[in-house]
Design a protein around this motif. Structure first.
Motif, PDB file in Angstrom:
ATOM      1  N   PHE A   1     125.691  91.156 -26.793  1.00 46.52           N
ATOM      2  CA  PHE A   1     124.702  90.834 -27.812  1.00 46.52           C
ATOM      3  C   PHE A   1     123.347  90.607 -27.163  1.00 46.52           C
ATOM      4  N   SER A   2     122.304  91.027 -27.883  1.00 45.13           N
ATOM      5  CA  SER A   2     120.945  90.741 -27.444  1.00 45.13           C
ATOM      6  C   SER A   2     120.515  89.458 -28.145  1.00 45.13           C
ATOM      7  N   ALA A   3     119.739  88.632 -27.429  1.00 47.25           N
ATOM      8  CA  ALA A   3     119.416  87.316 -27.986  1.00 47.25           C
ATOM      9  C   ALA A   3     118.188  86.710 -27.330  1.00 47.25           C
ATOM     10  N   VAL A   4     117.629  85.752 -28.054  1.00 40.99           N
ATOM     11  CA  VAL A   4     116.638  84.838 -27.493  1.00 40.99           C
ATOM     12  C   VAL A   4     117.430  83.587 -27.156  1.00 40.99           C
TER      13      VAL A   4
ATOM     14  N   VAL B   1     131.487  98.390 -26.896  1.00 33.21           N
ATOM     15  CA  VAL B   1     130.545  99.366 -26.355  1.00 33.21           C
ATOM     16  C   VAL B   1     130.924  99.718 -24.921  1.00 33.21           C
ATOM     17  N   ASN B   2     130.618 100.955 -24.550  1.00 29.34           N
ATOM     18  CA  ASN B   2     130.918 101.412 -23.193  1.00 29.34           C
ATOM     19  C   ASN B   2     129.674 101.282 -22.314  1.00 29.34           C
ATOM     20  N   GLU B   3     129.797 101.618 -21.046  1.00 34.21           N
ATOM     21  CA  GLU B   3     128.689 101.449 -20.089  1.00 34.21           C
ATOM     22  C   GLU B   3     127.474 102.286 -20.477  1.00 34.21           C
ATOM     23  N   LYS B   4     127.695 103.487 -20.975  1.00 30.83           N
ATOM     24  CA  LYS B   4     126.579 104.354 -21.380  1.00 30.83           C
ATOM     25  C   LYS B   4     125.797 103.713 -22.537  1.00 30.83           C
ATOM     26  N   GLN B   5     126.509 103.144 -23.492  1.00 30.26           N
ATOM     27  CA  GLN B   5     125.851 102.464 -24.615  1.00 30.26           C
ATOM     28  C   GLN B   5     125.123 101.207 -24.139  1.00 30.26           C
ATOM     29  N   ILE B   6     125.751 100.465 -23.224  1.00 28.50           N
ATOM     30  CA  ILE B   6     125.110  99.265 -22.667  1.00 28.50           C
ATOM     31  C   ILE B   6     123.813  99.653 -21.955  1.00 28.50           C
ATOM     32  N   ASP B   7     123.824 100.756 -21.232  1.00 25.51           N
ATOM     33  CA  ASP B   7     122.610 101.222 -20.555  1.00 25.51           C
ATOM     34  C   ASP B   7     121.497 101.530 -21.559  1.00 25.51           C
ATOM     35  N   LYS B   8     121.843 102.121 -22.704  1.00 19.44           N
ATOM     36  CA  LYS B   8     120.847 102.404 -23.751  1.00 19.44           C
ATOM     37  C   LYS B   8     120.255 101.105 -24.305  1.00 19.44           C
ATOM     38  N   ILE B   9     121.110 100.111 -24.509  1.00 21.88           N
ATOM     39  CA  ILE B   9     120.645  98.816 -25.025  1.00 21.88           C
ATOM     40  C   ILE B   9     119.741  98.145 -23.985  1.00 21.88           C
TER      41      ILE B   9
ATOM     42  N   LYS C   1     117.375  88.458 -23.734  1.00 21.50           N
ATOM     43  CA  LYS C   1     118.483  88.702 -22.811  1.00 21.50           C
ATOM     44  C   LYS C   1     119.567  89.534 -23.494  1.00 21.50           C
ATOM     45  N   LEU C   2     120.264  90.286 -22.688  1.00 21.15           N
ATOM     46  CA  LEU C   2     121.480  90.968 -23.138  1.00 21.15           C
ATOM     47  C   LEU C   2     122.638  90.260 -22.450  1.00 21.15           C
ATOM     48  N   PHE C   3     123.546  89.728 -23.261  1.00 13.44           N
ATOM     49  CA  PHE C   3     124.709  89.009 -22.750  1.00 13.44           C
ATOM     50  C   PHE C   3     125.971  89.815 -22.984  1.00 13.44           C
ATOM     51  N   GLU C   4     126.893  89.685 -22.063  1.00 13.06           N
ATOM     52  CA  GLU C   4     128.262  90.120 -22.314  1.00 13.06           C
ATOM     53  C   GLU C   4     129.038  88.863 -22.694  1.00 13.06           C
ATOM     54  N   SER C   5     129.848  88.970 -23.732  1.00 13.21           N
ATOM     55  CA  SER C   5     130.681  87.850 -24.174  1.00 13.21           C
ATOM     56  C   SER C   5     132.130  88.198 -23.851  1.00 13.21           C
ATOM     57  N   VAL C   6     132.688  87.455 -22.905  1.00 13.32           N
ATOM     58  CA  VAL C   6     134.067  87.693 -22.477  1.00 13.32           C
ATOM     59  C   VAL C   6     134.946  86.613 -23.100  1.00 13.32           C
ATOM     60  N   LEU C   7     135.932  87.041 -23.873  1.00 19.18           N
ATOM     61  CA  LEU C   7     136.842  86.089 -24.513  1.00 19.18           C
ATOM     62  C   LEU C   7     137.904  85.637 -23.527  1.00 19.18           C
ATOM     63  N   THR C   8     138.065  84.319 -23.419  1.00 21.79           N
ATOM     64  CA  THR C   8     139.096  83.746 -22.563  1.00 21.79           C
ATOM     65  C   THR C   8     139.931  82.788 -23.402  1.00 21.79           C
TER      66      THR C   8
ATOM     67  N   GLY D   1     137.840  79.942 -24.761  1.00 19.59           N
ATOM     68  CA  GLY D   1     136.640  80.319 -25.507  1.00 19.59           C
ATOM     69  C   GLY D   1     135.891  81.431 -24.804  1.00 19.59           C
ATOM     70  N   SER D   2     134.736  81.763 -25.333  1.00 21.52           N
ATOM     71  CA  SER D   2     133.967  82.865 -24.761  1.00 21.52           C
ATOM     72  C   SER D   2     133.099  82.391 -23.594  1.00 21.52           C
ATOM     73  N   LYS D   3     132.899  83.285 -22.657  1.00 21.78           N
ATOM     74  CA  LYS D   3     132.018  83.050 -21.512  1.00 21.78           C
ATOM     75  C   LYS D   3     130.919  84.102 -21.581  1.00 21.78           C
ATOM     76  N   TYR D   4     129.664  83.677 -21.352  1.00 22.60           N
ATOM     77  CA  TYR D   4     128.537  84.596 -21.415  1.00 22.60           C
ATOM     78  C   TYR D   4     128.086  84.973 -20.013  1.00 22.60           C
ATOM     79  N   ARG D   5     127.744  86.242 -19.861  1.00 23.86           N
ATOM     80  CA  ARG D   5     127.211  86.750 -18.599  1.00 23.86           C
ATOM     81  C   ARG D   5     125.956  87.560 -18.916  1.00 23.86           C
ATOM     82  N   ILE D   6     124.851  87.280 -18.245  1.00 26.37           N
ATOM     83  CA  ILE D   6     123.599  87.988 -18.498  1.00 26.37           C
ATOM     84  C   ILE D   6     123.663  89.364 -17.833  1.00 26.37           C
ATOM     85  N   LEU D   7     123.411  90.410 -18.655  1.00 25.48           N
ATOM     86  CA  LEU D   7     123.397  91.784 -18.157  1.00 25.48           C
ATOM     87  C   LEU D   7     121.984  92.319 -17.944  1.00 25.48           C
TER      88      LEU D   7
END
Length: 178
Positions: free
Chosen positions: A5-8, A48-56, A157-164, A167-173
């Motif tokens: 997700f993209s976010a402020v 989304v796949n890596e190609k889509q993430i690159d576009k974002i 920021k563009l975050f990846e949200s990994v479900l554990t 709960g979810s963990k965020y990683r900045i991409l």
């Protein structure tokens, strides 16, 4: 496939303190959003796949908006105050709509099905009985126009949200300073 997700991101400690105070006033035993996860989602993508993430990422790098002031003002509920699942604090800043439009130039389909309502999620509501619902509705009504805090929107920021299991963990991409 990833959830991103993209976010402020809300990083100002004073603003986070005010959001937590509002959260405490509204909370009747629901799930609170931890301060480190408070943000304004611009777009959400489920698979989304890596190609889509690159576009974002590219659309975020190409943002052409200067930083701007925003006000966190009022509270509400999604999908409605009769059927509450999320209690949120609203964001007032006309520039946020221009920012969202520029972030969304990538051509990747997002999960966003409703019109954009800039907000910060405070509580997640589950299994609410009629008495608690009326009390929460009263609290929301009391804080509907409550001024919470002002802050500068100066990054996306563009975050990846990994479900554990915890709960979810965020990683900045990706991160773009305005």
């Amino acid at each position: 496939m990833a959830r991103v997700f993209s976010a402020v991101d809300i990083e100002d400690e004073d603003v986070l303190d005010q959001l937590e105070k509002t959260q405490e006033r509204l909370n009747l035993g629901f799930n609170t959003v931890p301060r480190e996860k408070m943000h304004i989602t611009l777009e959400f993508f489920e698979d989304v796949n890596e190609k889509q993430i690159d576009k974002i990422k590219r659309s975020i790098r190409n943002i052409q908006i200067d930083s701007f002031q925003a006000s966190i003002n009022g509270v509400g509920a999604f999908p409605s105050e009769d059927y509450m699942r999320v209690v949120w604090a609203g964001l007032k800043a006309p520039e946020i709509f221009r920012l969202k439009k520029q972030v969304s130039t990538h051509g990747v389909t997002s999960q966003d099905q409703n019109s954009f309502t800039p907000h910060i999620t405070l509580l997640r509501v589950q299994d609410i009985n009629p008495k608690r619902k009326r009390k929460l509705q009263k609290h929301i009504d009391e804080y509907r126009e409550h001024s919470i805090a002002d802050f500068e929107v100066n990054k996306v920021k563009l975050f990846e949200s990994v479900l554990t299991e915890n709960g979810s963990k965020y990683r900045i991409l990706e991160e773009k300073k305005l």
